[in-house]
Design an enzyme around this catalytic site. Sequence first.
Site, mmCIF file in Angstrom:
data_model
loop_
_atom_site.group_PDB
_atom_site.id
_atom_site.type_symbol
_atom_site.label_atom_id
_atom_site.label_comp_id
_atom_site.label_asym_id
_atom_site.label_seq_id
_atom_site.Cartn_x
_atom_site.Cartn_y
_atom_site.Cartn_z
ATOM 1 N N LYS A 100 0.822 -1.223 0.000
ATOM 2 C CA LYS A 100 0.000 0.000 0.000
ATOM 3 C C LYS A 100 0.853 1.270 0.000
ATOM 4 O O LYS A 100 0.400 2.317 -0.443
ATOM 5 C CB LYS A 100 -0.978 -0.035 1.159
ATOM 6 C CG LYS A 100 -2.027 -1.127 0.944
ATOM 7 C CD LYS A 100 -3.069 -1.182 2.017
ATOM 8 C CE LYS A 100 -4.138 -2.211 1.678
ATOM 9 N NZ LYS A 100 -3.680 -3.608 1.805
HETATM 10 C C1 LIG Z 1 -4.253 -4.685 1.274
HETATM 11 C C2 LIG Z 1 -3.437 -5.918 1.144
HETATM 12 C C3 LIG Z 1 -3.789 -6.945 0.256
HETATM 13 C C4 LIG Z 1 -5.054 -6.909 -0.557
HETATM 14 O O1 LIG Z 1 -5.005 -5.964 -1.542
HETATM 15 P P1 LIG Z 1 -6.294 -5.518 -2.353
HETATM 16 O O2 LIG Z 1 -5.737 -5.009 -3.584
HETATM 17 O O3 LIG Z 1 -6.949 -4.497 -1.511
HETATM 18 O O4 LIG Z 1 -7.154 -6.667 -2.557
HETATM 19 C C5 LIG Z 1 -2.940 -8.035 0.135
HETATM 20 N N1 LIG Z 1 -1.838 -8.137 0.887
HETATM 21 C C6 LIG Z 1 -1.469 -7.183 1.772
HETATM 22 C C7 LIG Z 1 -0.244 -7.382 2.589
HETATM 23 C C8 LIG Z 1 -2.255 -6.039 1.931
HETATM 24 O O5 LIG Z 1 -1.900 -5.097 2.818
#
Ligand SMILES: *Cc1c(COP(=O)(O)O)cnc(C)c1O
Length: 471
Positions: free
Chosen positions: A113
């Site tokens: 993120k």
């Molecule tokens: C947010 C997150 C996901 C999922 O991602 P999305 O694109 O929101 O489905 C997967 N792995 C980690 C470590 C995350 O923080």
Amino acid sequence: MLYLSTRGDPGRKRFCEILLEGLAPDGGLYLPERYPRVDAATLSKWRGLPYHELAFEILSLYIDDIPAADLKAICAKTYTADVFGTREIVPLRKLEDGLVLEALSNGPTLAFKDMAMQLLGNLFEYELGRRGEELNILGATSGDTGSAAEYAMRGKKGVRVFMTSPDGRMSPFQQAQMFSLQDPNIHNLAIAGVFDDCQDIVKAVSNDLEFKRKYRIGTVNSINWARLVAQVVYYFAGYFQATASNDQRVSFTVPSGNFGNICAGHVARMMGLPIERLVLATNENDVLDEFFRTGVYRVRGSADTHETSSPSMDISKASNFERFVFDLLGRDAARLKALFGEQLAASGRFDLGADPAFAAAGAKFGFASGKSTHADRVATIRDTWQRFDVMIDTHTADGLKVARRFVQPGVPMIVLETALPIKFAATIVEALGREPQRPAKFEGLEKLPRRVTVLPADAGAVKDFIAAHCR
Ligand SMILES: *Cc1c(COP(=O)(O)O)cnc(C)c1O
């Protein structure tokens, strides 16, 4: 470039207008009117660019209301080796022939993120400064989103963050990451309740339109288009690293819950990046795997939403999924409104299994899917450590487990690594009988002084806190 809503609102907006907004006024999600196509000559030109220049090239196709020199400077300031740990920003690591990991998790909070949120922080500061406005970001997190938002917004002019999280329920490392921030514009609110209570509070505060306007409440959730377009860049960067020339194709496997990360892969493919397959991997919360297998999209109740050892994918519905269905159904906004507005509200499900368009999800758009369980994660983490000396986190393990089913000869499979193992230590200990590796800059994190306020699960208490901290 103009943006439209998936549910047919006639309005058209420019990038900086939707940057600070969440949903479109009709409840839909914003998408560009069309995807810019990238031809072979452009791909050749981009191959070998440093990450921040590649980011500028891609973003400038979608952003025409920030002067090029400013956008260039924002990209250069965001994607540095200092912040992301390496010159490549998203380096590849080979596991076995045809199977590589792409590291998206070397940013400040060790999850993917950061890739988008760090850019968002700089875009927010720029745009708010230009308008002479302020914004108070209110969010709910079960871990990764909140810390990424706080590290992106800390010290930014014009921005305050009020981040709710369920008291005592995040991993010890995640709590330490967030609560050790001492920046005056960052406020941690530990809510006596579960994650759903936090989300309900954010909804309740946002639905109080007078409060929302008076205190300029905004969000940074994964439906924000700016986050999505920032993520498109690392699909290109991964492709260039994995291939020697532009006539090669690659596949990506993406651990997924909200369809945010993989939606950016879909956009990259629509732009013409030579992607063979986009493989979506879920954990036991298999809303999306069920859709890609059967055509049924079914929102889960809270009793049906499992708490798993890959908690950042523990979702009851996939908030970005509407964007893909819009493209899948030929951008028929009236149909989207009926499906996501009326039908989901009435019955919590829809079924495209019998629709001829559904077959296109695999055939035309390249999607495939699979799911993984706690036992799979533990086995995959152990196997990867024993055979390759590489320690992966639980979400990446979900991806790797599913990816192996879809590897094709001659097509490199890139598995997106979405977090580092230190964030989810308990499962690493279970799998390997040892503590996960810890990057040096996080030594002693848990011992730092903490800045967090515990509040009851009550929207009124959160409103009072916000009012008291926005003079
Ligand atoms: C947010 C997150 C996901 C999922 O991602 P999305 O694109 O929101 O489905 C997967 N792995 C980690 C470590 C995350 O923080």
